[in-house]
Each structure stands twice: as structure tokens, then as C-alpha cells.
Design a protein around this motif. Structure first.
Motif, short mmCIF file in Angstrom:
data_model
loop_
_atom_site.label_atom_id
_atom_site.label_comp_id
_atom_site.label_asym_id
_atom_site.label_seq_id
_atom_site.Cartn_x
_atom_site.Cartn_y
_atom_site.Cartn_z
N ARG A 49 0.82 -1.22 0.00
CA ARG A 49 0.00 0.00 0.00
C ARG A 49 0.85 1.26 0.00
O ARG A 49 0.51 2.25 -0.65
CB ARG A 49 -0.93 0.01 1.21
CG ARG A 49 -2.04 -1.00 1.10
CD ARG A 49 -2.98 -0.89 2.26
NE ARG A 49 -3.96 -1.97 2.24
CZ ARG A 49 -5.03 -1.99 2.99
NH1 ARG A 49 -5.28 -1.01 3.82
NH2 ARG A 49 -5.87 -3.00 2.92
N ARG A 53 0.85 3.90 -3.26
CA ARG A 53 0.04 5.10 -3.03
C ARG A 53 0.19 6.05 -4.21
O ARG A 53 1.26 6.19 -4.79
CB ARG A 53 0.39 5.76 -1.70
CG ARG A 53 1.65 6.49 -1.66
CD ARG A 53 1.95 6.98 -0.24
NE ARG A 53 3.20 7.67 -0.27
CZ ARG A 53 3.31 8.98 -0.43
NH1 ARG A 53 2.24 9.71 -0.49
NH2 ARG A 53 4.49 9.54 -0.50
N THR A 69 -1.33 3.16 8.07
CA THR A 69 -1.50 2.13 7.05
C THR A 69 -1.66 0.76 7.69
O THR A 69 -2.52 -0.04 7.29
CB THR A 69 -0.31 2.13 6.06
OG1 THR A 69 -0.17 3.45 5.52
CG2 THR A 69 -0.51 1.14 4.94
#
Length: 177
Positions: A49, A53, A69
Motif C-alpha cells: 500500500r 500510493r 496504514t
């Protein structure tokens, strides 16, 4: 539209701090997740993630961003587990259940048992059958069943006793025959 590339400084910072962050994340997830096999997957999900991004802005405080996160990954895991009801899953015990190939006689016997139980269930009065199904197959509590059907908890208990007696008697008749 394509993904915007992250700036070089942000990538270098992520690469330099990945080792300590990985160790911290591993500890963070180990304290919150019972299954050690999932810990590495969760750590990897956080890194995925962060790298994926879609922003050109550099991260002001990497520790805070990683924590947010990680919390998000943990929340997503909890939602998935709730939807899939994975807390109700049971691990297959091959020692007890056997991992042999299915014997045709065993398959036939199982089908006959299933038909017998189904017939016994269908021979119950409708309300008793409904109470039994809601309790044993759907896993609802007595109070919820009582509220749903507009009857007392005591009536739910009596229907359950009646159903269990009936099913036991039907199965004993079948096994004795």
C-alpha cells in the motif's frame, strides 16, 4: 490516466527505513494477530500500500504514515474475517477425519443418512422445525429466535427438546432397522 510516480527522495527514504519498519510492523501485527502465518502477509500488505500510493507528495512523518496504514490493513482484515465468518471455520483434522479416498459404500451411506435426517426434519411440526433450524443450523440464540417468532424463550427451549427427541428416535429406528 496512469499512476503518478513517487518522487526520488520518498523512494530512497522508504528503501533506507524498510528494515527497521519491517521489524516494527512484524512486532505490531504479532501482538494483534493470533496466526503467525498471517503476520508476514499483513506486513507485505502495508508495504504494498505504501509503495502503490498514488501521490507525488513525500510522506512528512513516515512512522505515523506506516502506523495509519498498518491500522487500516488490520481493520480491512477484521472486516474480511467478519464477512467470511472465518472465526467459525474449523481446521480439518486428517488424523480423525482421514484423508483416504472416498469409498463408494461410505458415500452411499452418507447420502442415506442425509436423506433420513432430512425426512425426520420434514416430519416435525413447522414451528418446531423452524426453531431447530434457526438454532442448530443458523446458530441463533434462544432469545433471538423467541423474538423473531414472537414466542417465549421457554417455548423455544420446549421446541428444541421436542425436535431433539424426535430426531433421536427417528435415527434410532433407522439404525435399528
Amino acid at each position: 490516466m496512469g499512476r503518478k510516480p513517487q518522487d526520488q527522495t520518498s523512494r530512497e527514504t522508504l528503501a533506507r527505513e524498510a528494515g527497521p519498519v519491517r521489524r516494527w510492523l512484524t512486532g505490531y501485527f504479532r501482538r494483534r494477530v493470533r496466526d503467525d502465518d498471517e503476520v508476514e502477509d499483513l506486513v507485505q500488505d502495508v508495504f504494498t500500500r505504501i509503495v502503490a500510493r498514488d501521490s507525488e507528495e513525500s510522506v512528512g512523518h513516515l512512522g505515523g504514515y506506516v502506523l495509519r496504514t498498518a491500522a487500516s490493513v488490520l481493520a480491512d482484515r477484521a472486516r474480511r474475517r467478519a464477512v467470511r465468518r472465518s472465526d467459525l471455520h474449523v481446521v480439518l483434522d486428517t488424523d480423525r477425519m482421514g484423508d483416504d479416498e472416498l469409498d463408494p459404500e461410505r458415500v452411499l451411506s452418507g447420502r442415506e443418512d442425509l436423506h433420513a435426517v432430512t425426512a425426520a426434519l420434514l416430519s416435525l411440526p413447522e414451528r418446531t422445525r423452524t426453531v431447530f433450524v434457526l438454532r442448530r443450523l443458523e446458530g441463533q440464540r434462544h432469545a433471538d429466535i423467541a423474538r423473531h417468532l414472537g414466542i417465549s424463550i421457554s417455548a423455544v427451549e420446549k421446541h428444541m427438546v421436542r425436535a431433539m427427541r424426535h430426531l433421536s428416535a427417528e435415527m434410532e429406528k433407522r439404525d435399528g432397522a
